[in-house]
Design a protein around this motif. Structure first.
Motif, short mmCIF file in Angstrom:
data_model
loop_
_atom_site.label_atom_id
_atom_site.label_comp_id
_atom_site.label_asym_id
_atom_site.label_seq_id
_atom_site.Cartn_x
_atom_site.Cartn_y
_atom_site.Cartn_z
N VAL A 83 0.84 -1.20 0.00
CA VAL A 83 0.00 0.00 0.00
C VAL A 83 0.88 1.25 0.00
CG1 VAL A 83 -1.64 1.34 1.37
CG2 VAL A 83 -2.01 -1.11 1.04
N ALA A 84 1.94 1.25 0.80
CA ALA A 84 2.83 2.41 0.86
C ALA A 84 3.58 2.60 -0.45
CB ALA A 84 3.82 2.25 2.01
N ALA A 85 3.98 1.51 -1.10
CA ALA A 85 4.75 1.60 -2.34
C ALA A 85 3.94 2.23 -3.47
CB ALA A 85 5.23 0.21 -2.76
N PHE A 86 2.62 2.07 -3.40
CA PHE A 86 1.76 2.57 -4.48
C PHE A 86 0.90 3.74 -4.03
CE2 PHE A 86 3.00 -1.60 -5.88
CZ PHE A 86 3.11 -1.48 -7.25
N ASP A 87 1.28 4.40 -2.95
CA ASP A 87 0.52 5.56 -2.47
C ASP A 87 0.51 6.62 -3.58
OD1 ASP A 87 -0.96 6.85 -0.44
OD2 ASP A 87 0.77 8.11 0.00
N PRO A 88 -0.67 7.01 -4.07
CA PRO A 88 -0.69 7.75 -5.34
C PRO A 88 -0.65 9.27 -5.21
CG PRO A 88 -2.93 7.18 -4.70
CD PRO A 88 -2.02 6.62 -3.63
N THR A 89 0.00 9.89 -6.19
CA THR A 89 -0.21 11.30 -6.48
C THR A 89 -1.24 11.35 -7.60
OG1 THR A 89 2.04 11.88 -5.87
CG2 THR A 89 0.86 13.43 -7.28
N VAL A 90 -2.33 12.07 -7.38
CA VAL A 90 -3.51 11.97 -8.25
C VAL A 90 -3.74 13.26 -9.02
CG1 VAL A 90 -6.02 11.68 -8.25
CG2 VAL A 90 -4.59 10.27 -6.75
N GLU A 91 -4.04 13.11 -10.29
CA GLU A 91 -4.45 14.24 -11.13
C GLU A 91 -5.75 13.86 -11.85
OE1 GLU A 91 -3.01 16.78 -15.07
OE2 GLU A 91 -1.64 15.35 -14.12
N THR A 92 -6.79 14.64 -11.63
CA THR A 92 -8.05 14.41 -12.32
C THR A 92 -7.93 14.92 -13.75
OG1 THR A 92 -9.25 14.71 -10.25
CG2 THR A 92 -10.54 14.84 -12.29
N ARG A 93 -8.27 14.08 -14.71
CA ARG A 93 -8.08 14.44 -16.11
C ARG A 93 -9.17 15.41 -16.58
NH1 ARG A 93 -7.85 10.27 -20.13
NH2 ARG A 93 -6.53 11.78 -21.23
N ASP A 94 -8.79 16.26 -17.52
CA ASP A 94 -9.74 17.22 -18.08
C ASP A 94 -10.93 16.47 -18.69
OD1 ASP A 94 -8.10 19.31 -17.39
OD2 ASP A 94 -7.23 19.54 -19.40
N GLY A 95 -12.12 16.89 -18.32
CA GLY A 95 -13.33 16.28 -18.85
C GLY A 95 -13.94 15.23 -17.96
N ALA A 96 -13.22 14.83 -16.90
CA ALA A 96 -13.71 13.76 -16.04
C ALA A 96 -15.01 14.16 -15.32
CB ALA A 96 -12.64 13.36 -15.02
N VAL A 126 -10.34 9.68 -2.81
CA VAL A 126 -10.26 10.73 -1.79
C VAL A 126 -9.48 11.93 -2.31
CG1 VAL A 126 -9.20 11.29 0.43
CG2 VAL A 126 -10.54 9.21 0.20
N ARG A 127 -8.50 11.69 -3.17
CA ARG A 127 -7.62 12.76 -3.63
C ARG A 127 -8.04 13.35 -4.98
NH1 ARG A 127 -2.05 9.52 -1.91
NH2 ARG A 127 -2.64 9.30 0.30
N ALA A 128 -9.03 12.76 -5.62
CA ALA A 128 -9.49 13.25 -6.92
C ALA A 128 -10.44 14.42 -6.74
CB ALA A 128 -10.17 12.12 -7.69
N ALA A 129 -10.76 15.08 -7.85
CA ALA A 129 -11.71 16.20 -7.83
C ALA A 129 -13.15 15.71 -7.70
CB ALA A 129 -11.54 17.04 -9.08
N PHE A 130 -13.36 14.42 -7.83
CA PHE A 130 -14.64 13.79 -7.56
C PHE A 130 -14.38 12.68 -6.56
CE2 PHE A 130 -12.63 11.65 -11.06
CZ PHE A 130 -12.78 10.31 -10.76
#
Length: 211
Positions: A83-96, A126-130
């Motif tokens: 879980v720690a190795a894949f802890d994500p930095t998240v970017e919501t894509r345009d249009g989502a 949790v980290r996304a714009a939705f």
């Protein structure tokens, strides 16, 4: 009628480790779990005998890989390392957001995602714009036990939305996996043919034609 969206690569861009084996090894060592010298080989070997199309949770794979080298690691420790190795930095894509909003105007909406890492889908939302509250169901391969293109994951998604599988429209970025919805009679919208910013108009055309 139900609409489902692939998550990674479709609605969301995330920074994934360029070398997953090394990323997992770093987190194992941080938890005082010894890593064998040939970890790169152990990580890529098959250690869990599973049916075709089934998902093998990555912590189970990692624990078995360590066991194959004589290392008895606590499964919870292996899970925490993964879980720690894949802890994500998240970017919501345009249009989502627009695509989800359009889909919700026509029926229930789900996330249908391949992901072998526990908690990763939840952390991403949790980290996304939705978030989880913006969809009616979240179905992940690690949660249901089947990976796209297996028909079972699309059947689970349709059931979660209380629609027939053939009433499911799935939006994704990979025909090899997301195209599996066609095996249950559903329809796929692929980003290689319809960019995400154009998905709302494409959904409107498809859904109005079915009304």
């Amino acid at each position: 009628m139900g609409i489902s969206f692939d998550l990674f690569g479709t609605l969301i861009a995330v920074d994934q480790p360029t070398d997953p084996a090394t990323a997992v090894a770093t987190e194992l060592e941080a938890r005082n779990i010894p890593v064998p010298d040939d970890w790169g080989d152990a990580y890529t070997e098959v250690h869990v005998d599973s049916p075709a199309g089934a998902e093998v949770p990555l912590p189970a794979h990692v624990a078995r890989a360590l066991d194959s080298r004589g290392i008895d690691a606590d499964h919870n420790a292996a899970r925490r390392a993964v879980v720690a190795a894949f802890d994500p930095t998240v970017e919501t894509r345009d249009g989502a957001l627009e695509a989800i909003e359009t889909a919700r105007a026509y029926g229930p909406v789900a996330i249908c995602s391949n992901c072998s890492v526990p908690e990763l889908v939840g952390r991403t939302l949790v980290r996304a714009a939705f978030g989880r509250d913006d969809v009616d169901a979240v179905v992940s391969s690690v949660g249901c036990g089947w990976r796209k293109p297996a028909p079972e994951i699309f059947e689970r998604t349709a059931a979660a939305l209380d629609v027939a599988p053939e009433a499911l429209i799935h939006v994704g970025d990979d025909r090899r996996t997301d195209g599996g919805v066609e095996s249950v009679g559903g329809q796929v919208v692929l980003l290689e043919e319809t960019p995400l910013t154009a998905v709302p108009a494409r959904l409107e055309t498809l859904l109005e034609a079915r009304e």
